[in-house]
Design a protein around this motif. Structure first.
Motif, mmCIF file in Angstrom:
data_model
loop_
_atom_site.group_PDB
_atom_site.id
_atom_site.type_symbol
_atom_site.label_atom_id
_atom_site.label_comp_id
_atom_site.label_asym_id
_atom_site.label_seq_id
_atom_site.Cartn_x
_atom_site.Cartn_y
_atom_site.Cartn_z
ATOM 1 N N CYS A 187 5.685 -2.275 -4.149
ATOM 2 C CA CYS A 187 5.698 -3.713 -4.275
ATOM 3 C C CYS A 187 4.978 -4.191 -5.670
ATOM 4 C CB CYS A 187 4.922 -4.577 -3.273
ATOM 5 S SG CYS A 187 3.328 -4.521 -3.508
ATOM 6 N N GLY A 188 4.070 -3.579 -6.256
ATOM 7 C CA GLY A 188 3.435 -3.632 -7.361
ATOM 8 C C GLY A 188 2.437 -4.689 -7.536
ATOM 9 N N ARG B 62 0.869 -1.061 -0.164
ATOM 10 C CA ARG B 62 -0.089 -0.097 0.056
ATOM 11 C C ARG B 62 0.899 1.244 -0.313
ATOM 12 N NH1 ARG B 62 -5.003 -0.993 4.047
ATOM 13 N NH2 ARG B 62 -5.221 1.138 3.681
ATOM 14 N N ASP B 63 2.096 1.067 -0.627
ATOM 15 C CA ASP B 63 3.062 2.336 -0.454
ATOM 16 C C ASP B 63 3.805 2.425 -2.036
ATOM 17 O OD1 ASP B 63 4.116 4.428 0.865
ATOM 18 O OD2 ASP B 63 5.496 3.212 1.679
ATOM 19 N N CYS C 39 -2.719 1.542 -5.589
ATOM 20 C CA CYS C 39 -2.497 1.980 -3.892
ATOM 21 C C CYS C 39 -2.436 3.510 -3.744
ATOM 22 C CB CYS C 39 -1.744 1.096 -3.208
ATOM 23 S SG CYS C 39 0.311 1.274 -3.741
#
Ligand code: FES
Length: 336
Positions: free
Chosen positions: A42-43, A38-39, A77
């Motif tokens: 990571c994709g 959520r930042d 996200c």
């Protein structure tokens, strides 16, 4: 300013505000889009913009390249709408759609509520655990042993993972939690696991039955249901021996103000409890109140004896269809 978002191929749609991310808004409306950090690092939440424009937000360049963007990709996200949108992404429909991870976490806070320790666990920066409300994690211990604990926080409220650990005499992990564990300790866990979660494709009224710390996953489910605005009628029964066993009574009372019916039940109330409420076994209170459970779903969690009695009596005496009974029974850890 509000925008409409249509998800393909499901054709689910929702209205969202311009200042929230597509992921946040989707989750808020009960549509579970895949995510992890959520930042923007990571994709996992990467999906396709079929129509419309977004502000892409802040993210790691290596995760979303200019070429990705040219192909219509965005990180849901981070991305916020600047017009109505049609997006394409796979929605999570079942526990099997969520990857099971093994992660370290740090004990952020320990809060003792009588015989229960509430653990607040912090994941590493840039990690979030996607899970369905009601699922559990396995805390991994030395020697390959594991102890299972339900997540008590709702998925949207995931800054800390919350576990409720009851003080069971002889339990190895419990002893560690109550005697030695301190803030900033590092743990490892595997999860999310389990199939105890609210079936959101049903419109049947729900009866929740919890004994003791069986409260934890029910808390997660009810907070999730309130967050996404589930309209089904819900009645929560919480049983314990004595009043201190209802260790988050205020929380349950607060849900009552949001329309969740609440019936606390004590089986061995102490004189000092000055208990005026229902007494006896928690599942028997349900039997007294509901002559017919045919049209209901029941979610039960707690001591195996309670869950088994609820299953047996609700299905045989009250006509609850077997497939509408969902449970998670907790067996105390083998003695060390
Ligand atoms: S959830 Fe990790 S990049 Fe969006």
């Amino acid at each position: 300013m509000a925008f409409n978002v249509l998800i393909k191929p499901s054709d689910h749609s929702f209205i969202m505000e311009a200042d929230e991310t597509i992921l946040e808004a989707g989750l808020r409306h009960g549509f579970i889009l895949p995510y992890s950090c959520r930042d923007g690092v990571c994709g996992t939440c990467k999906g396709l913009l079929l129509q419309g424009t977004v502000d892409y937000g802040k993210y790691e360049d290596s995760i979303l390249s200019e070429a990705d963007k040219a192909e219509g990709m965005a990180l849901f996200c981070c991305a916020k709408p600047t017009s109505d949108l049609i997006i394409e992404c796979r929605e999570v429909n079942a526990a099997k759609d969520i990857p099971v991870k093994t992660l370290p976490c740090r004990v952020h806070k320990l809060e003792r509520l009588d015989d229960v320790m509430v653990l607040y666990l912090k994941l590493p920066a840039n990690e979030r655990l996607q899970f369905l409300a009601g699922q559990y994690i396995d805390i991994l211990m030395k020697g390959g042993k594991a102890r299972s604990f339900s997540l008590a926080n709702a998925p949207h409220d995931d800054e800390f993972l919350q576990l409720h650990v009851r003080n069971i005499s002889g339990g190895e992990f419990t002893k560690h939690v109550f005697m030695q564990m301190k803030e900033r300790d590092i743990l490892r866990f595997k999860g999310p696991l389990g199939s105890f979660f609210l079936r959101e494709d049903s419109s049947k009224p729900v009866v929740f039955v919890a004994s003791g710390t069986g409260f934890a996953p029910i808390k997660s489910i009810i907070e999730h249901a309130l967050y996404v605005g589930v309209k089904r009628s819900m009645h929560f029964y919480w049983g314990a021996h004595k009043l201190s066993g209802l260790y988050m009574l205020d929380k349950a009372r607060e849900w009552e103000t949001h329309g969740i019916k609440f019936t606390p039940v004590l089986s061995e109330a102490l004189p000092a409890d000055e208990w005026q409420g229902r007494t006896g076994f928690v599942h028997e209170a349900v039997l007294e109140d509901y002559p017919d459970l045919f049209g209901y779903q029941v979610y039960a969690c707690g001591a195996p004896v309670v869950v088994e009695a609820a299953h047996r009596d609700f299905t045989t005496l009250r006509g609850l269809p077997n497939e509408e009974f969902f449970s998670d029974a907790f067996t105390p850890a083998p003695k060390a």
